[in-house]
Design an enzyme around this catalytic site. Structure first.
Site, mmCIF file in Angstrom:
data_model
loop_
_atom_site.group_PDB
_atom_site.id
_atom_site.type_symbol
_atom_site.label_atom_id
_atom_site.label_comp_id
_atom_site.label_asym_id
_atom_site.label_seq_id
_atom_site.Cartn_x
_atom_site.Cartn_y
_atom_site.Cartn_z
ATOM 1 N N ASP A 1 0.823 -1.212 0.000
ATOM 2 C CA ASP A 1 0.000 0.000 0.000
ATOM 3 C C ASP A 1 0.857 1.262 0.000
ATOM 4 O O ASP A 1 0.366 2.351 0.325
ATOM 5 C CB ASP A 1 -0.902 0.017 1.246
ATOM 6 C CG ASP A 1 -2.250 -0.653 0.993
ATOM 7 O OD1 ASP A 1 -2.463 -1.138 -0.128
ATOM 8 O OD2 ASP A 1 -3.084 -0.686 1.923
ATOM 9 N N ASP B 1 -7.621 -7.391 13.590
ATOM 10 C CA ASP B 1 -7.210 -8.726 13.997
ATOM 11 C C ASP B 1 -8.067 -9.247 15.154
ATOM 12 O O ASP B 1 -8.544 -10.386 15.145
ATOM 13 C CB ASP B 1 -5.729 -8.733 14.382
ATOM 14 C CG ASP B 1 -5.322 -7.527 15.230
ATOM 15 O OD1 ASP B 1 -6.214 -6.812 15.730
ATOM 16 O OD2 ASP B 1 -4.112 -7.296 15.405
#
Length: 517
Positions: A120, A273
């Protein structure tokens, strides 16, 4: 009457009817929260003692059989699961070679593994370097894919979600995830995949982190103490009791079918997460923590990077708790014990109460009782309970036991930001979705300092001065002076030490200094 006299008069008039009752309530609430945290720490201490005593290792609790390249000659490599390895990164100039090299060095049949670099990066020069590194490994016969996207929507969660959409991922059974500074050993997959292959109810195998720069400065030593407790005790207890533990976002392997059943990656908080782990757990999936499998990585060594990281790690769980508490409570697939463990122990006590009580009790309320002697804090609450909690925390890093006083002072300083971030998460205020990638230095600093004599870092006042820390430090210092002159409890010793810790953090004199040139 001057301003000082007016302030004294207001203080005296408000003292009896307002300040004393309010402070007594605050002390009572803080004592209750302290007991909650104390009982949670004692519970985990007892469980970890039992684990150590009876040797309840993961391979004893679950079916686990060693796998190697020569196990099934007739079936060849098709006997092995197809594994995807994801490496999300963002402008990781200092560490991209280390992470890609470590992933490409994983031992597994070459036609049964795909390395996926999810870049990214917004710096074109860094993107070119990462792409060239991927091409270099591809020329050596490694099945590596360099993937980019047109935007950074969803940050890391968005990158991982986008990575799962590629057609070649449909043939994969498991996905291993490593952040850009993580360097797994070659046998990582051989030690984790067997849990997933032989136990169809396991969704996640989580490894422990090993810090390569723990000795870089005092701040990294303090971080090591906190994180070692998390990995040595919290994760181990959650795994051994089949209760719950959170995915650490890296150094873990997921069963892709479980990941998809849980709803895949979501970017509604900054702890994607933990979000995924909670949702998978509510579907009935089990997690395994392998504490003797360690993956090398880097701790943030600049105070700025550490503050950003702690904001995300404190704000995200609080925000996730707000979003999922009702859903967890109403879930019918898991036991009442597991739901209570997740809601009360995992979220409420460790992610909310711990941050609030650390700052409010030890940095605000207790110092205030010095100024209002009518309000008394019992000795068990002021000394015995926090001392026990601190000693139980120290079991994670015995080599740093002599630094315990520094750890207490440092954790109290950081509790200011953790509490602030916790309330931002609960209230969904200002910086609730702020995501700043933790800066990694790799070997860059060592190289800079090794090539030439270190220069005194140039001080930028705007970056180095932190007013919140300075204000709290001044408050503690004034309370210490008052207690030294008029007090009877001897709090001034602690108050002076803690005020100096806040002052040091307030002027930014903490962590590693990176030369500007």
């Amino acid at each position: 009457m001057d301003g000082g006299g007016m302030s004294v008069m207001v203080w005296e008039q408000a003292r009896g009817p307002v300040i004393v009752p309010a402070l007594r309530v605050a002390v009572g609430v803080c004592l209750v929260m302290s007991v909650m945290l104390f009982l949670d720490r004692v519970y985990m201490g007892i469980v970890i003692a039992i684990i150590r005593l009876f040797g309840r290792r993961p391979d004893k609790r679950y079916k686990w059989e060693s796998m190697s390249m020569g196990d099934d000659v007739e079936s060849g490599s098709l006997a092995y699961a197809m594994v995807l390895v994801q490496i999300p990164m963002y402008n990781e100039k200092e560490v991209y070679q280390l992470s890609i090299g470590a992933a490409c060095g994983l031992s597994w049949p070459s036609d049964r593994i795909i390395i996926q670099v999810l870049d990214d990066s917004t710096d074109p020069a860094i993107k070119d370097l990462v792409e060239l590194e991927c091409q270099r490994w591809a020329s050596k016969g490694i099945n590596i894919r360099y993937e980019i996207r047109s935007n950074r929507n969803g940050y890391k969660a968005g990158a991982l979600k986008e990575g799962m959409k590629h057609s070649y991922v449909k043939h994969c059974d498991f996905v291993a995830i490593f952040d850009a500074d993580f360097q797994p050993e070659p046998d990582f997959l051989w030690r984790t995949i067997p849990f997933l292959v032989h136990n169809p109810d396991i969704a996640l195998v989580q490894a422990r982190w090993k810090f390569v720069n723990a000795d870089e400065c005092l701040m990294t030593r303090m971080q090591e103490m906190s994180l070692d407790y998390h990995f040595t005790v919290e994760q181990e207890v959650g795994s051994a009791t089949y209760a719950f533990f959170g995915f650490n976002g890296t150094a873990g392997v997921w069963r892709i079918s479980a990941l998809n059943e849980a709803g895949g990656w979501k970017d509604r908080t900054t702890v994607e997460d933990m979000d995924l782990a909670v949702r998978a757990s509510l579907k009935g999936w089990k997690f395994v923590y392998v504490g003797n499998l360690k993956v090398k990585n880097e701790l943030p060594s600049t105070f700025k990077a550490y503050r950003y990281q702690q904001h995300r790690w404190s704000c995200g769980p609080a925000n996730l708790f707000k979003k999922m508490a009702v859903e967890i409570f109403r879930n019918k697939k898991v036991s009442l014990w597991k739901k209570m463990y997740v809601i009360y122990s995992f979220f409420f006590v460790r992610k909310i109460v711990a941050h609030i009580v650390t700052f409010m009790f030890y940095c605000m309320v207790m110092p205030a009782t010095v100024l209002v002697p009518e309000v008394h804090v019992p000795k068990w609450g002021a000394v015995y309970v926090p001392s026990t909690i601190t000693l139980l925390n120290a079991v994670g890093t015995p080599r740093s036991f002599h630094l315990l006083i520094f750890w207490i002072l440092f954790e109290n300083v950081m509790s200011l930001h953790r509490m602030k971030a916790t309330f931002i998460g609960l209230l969904e205020a200002g910086r609730v979705n702020e995501w700043v990638v933790t800066e990694k230095l790799g070997d860059a600093l060592k190289t800079k300092l090794g090539n030439k004599a270190p220069k005194k870092p140039r001080i930028r006042i705007g970056e180095r001065i932190h007013m919140l820390e300075l204000c709290v430090g001044a408050y503690l210092f004034l309370c210490g002076c008052y207690d030294f002159e008029h007090g009877r409890n001897g709090y001034f010793i602690y108050l002076f030490l803690q005020s100096f810790a806040f002052f040091i953090a307030g002027i930014g004199y903490i962590g590693t200094f990176v030369p500007n040139s």
